[in-house]
Design an enzyme around this catalytic site. Structure first.
Site, mmCIF file in Angstrom:
data_model
loop_
_atom_site.group_PDB
_atom_site.id
_atom_site.type_symbol
_atom_site.label_atom_id
_atom_site.label_comp_id
_atom_site.label_asym_id
_atom_site.label_seq_id
_atom_site.Cartn_x
_atom_site.Cartn_y
_atom_site.Cartn_z
ATOM 1 N N GLY A 53 0.903 -1.200 -0.067
ATOM 2 C CA GLY A 53 -0.181 -0.099 -0.106
ATOM 3 C C GLY A 53 1.065 1.236 -0.048
ATOM 4 O O GLY A 53 1.979 1.304 0.378
ATOM 5 N N GLN A 58 2.684 10.077 0.954
ATOM 6 C CA GLN A 58 4.211 9.495 1.232
ATOM 7 C C GLN A 58 4.872 9.993 -0.150
ATOM 8 O O GLN A 58 5.988 9.725 -0.123
ATOM 9 C CB GLN A 58 3.959 7.881 1.078
ATOM 10 C CG GLN A 58 3.251 7.649 2.589
ATOM 11 C CD GLN A 58 3.410 5.954 2.482
ATOM 12 O OE1 GLN A 58 2.332 5.440 2.084
ATOM 13 N NE2 GLN A 58 4.368 5.518 2.845
ATOM 14 N N CYS A 106 6.356 0.080 6.866
ATOM 15 C CA CYS A 106 6.148 1.435 6.227
ATOM 16 C C CYS A 106 6.997 1.971 5.319
ATOM 17 O O CYS A 106 8.184 1.932 5.750
ATOM 18 C CB CYS A 106 5.380 2.299 7.036
ATOM 19 S SG CYS A 106 4.833 3.961 6.300
ATOM 20 N N LEU A 107 6.635 2.035 4.063
ATOM 21 C CA LEU A 107 7.725 2.601 3.101
ATOM 22 C C LEU A 107 8.364 3.848 3.720
ATOM 23 O O LEU A 107 9.665 4.350 3.322
ATOM 24 C CB LEU A 107 7.196 2.805 1.952
ATOM 25 C CG LEU A 107 6.626 1.482 1.055
ATOM 26 C CD1 LEU A 107 5.953 1.882 -0.274
ATOM 27 C CD2 LEU A 107 7.775 0.592 0.934
#
Ligand code: NI
Length: 177
Positions: A53, A58, A106-107
């Site tokens: 996701g 982001q 999380c990226l």
């Protein structure tokens, strides 16, 4: 339509960047070319990063859009394989009373995993990239991704959701590695 072959992955901003702390604005015109281009950018970026996701903030765009692209992995071997789906102006309409804790990454928070409580199931509404409104029920891993990404639209990251800082692990020490 844009040609996705020509689109390069966008830079994924990291924890500490002010955009990750903003409440993102609703998308006014879903079918407009700028929105369609943003969705294409996000699709290319999440695929390149191997994530399940990504939310528009982001890539430093403070708008209420995220992509969900669940696929089976070590932790969730039964996770559904889903076509990457753009979720626009999402809302949670109702949620289960029970929560469950499981691991997230999380990226925008590299090399850290956290044990995060989430509602087990949720009833949601959102618009797709054609501007069609959907009403859906999600549970398990998909519900978890939805809640994680929706948090990004409200300036929240998973590190804000852990019950204890002891639930944060370096990937080096992560028990499910
Ligand atoms: Ni994230």
């Amino acid at each position: 339509m844009t040609n996705s072959i020509s689109i390069k992955p966008s830079k994924v901003i990291q924890l500490g960047h002010s955009t990750l702390r903003k409440v993102a604005a609703p998308v006014e015109n879903i079918t407009h070319n700028t929105t369609q281009q943003l969705i294409e950018n996000m699709l290319v970026t999440v695929k390149n990063a191997g994530g399940v996701g990504i939310a528009a903030p982001q890539i430093n765009v403070s708008q209420r859009i995220f992509i969900m692209c669940s696929k089976p992995n070590n932790r969730y071997p039964d996770a559904p394989l889903m076509e990457p789906t753009a979720i626009i102006n999402p809302k949670i309409l109702s949620k289960s009373t029970d929560t469950e804790k499981d691991w997230e990454g999380c990226l925008s928070v590299p090399a850290i995993r956290g044990l995060v409580p989430r509602y087990r199931s949720i009833q949601v509404e959102y618009y797709d990239k054609e501007g069609v409104k959907h009403n859906s029920h999600y549970s398990g891993f998909i519900a978890r991704i939805f809640q994680h990404e929706l948090d990004h639209l409200d300036g929240i990251t998973f590190v804000d959701r852990v019950e204890s800082t002891r639930d944060l692990f370096s990937e080096e020490e992560w028990p499910n590695k």
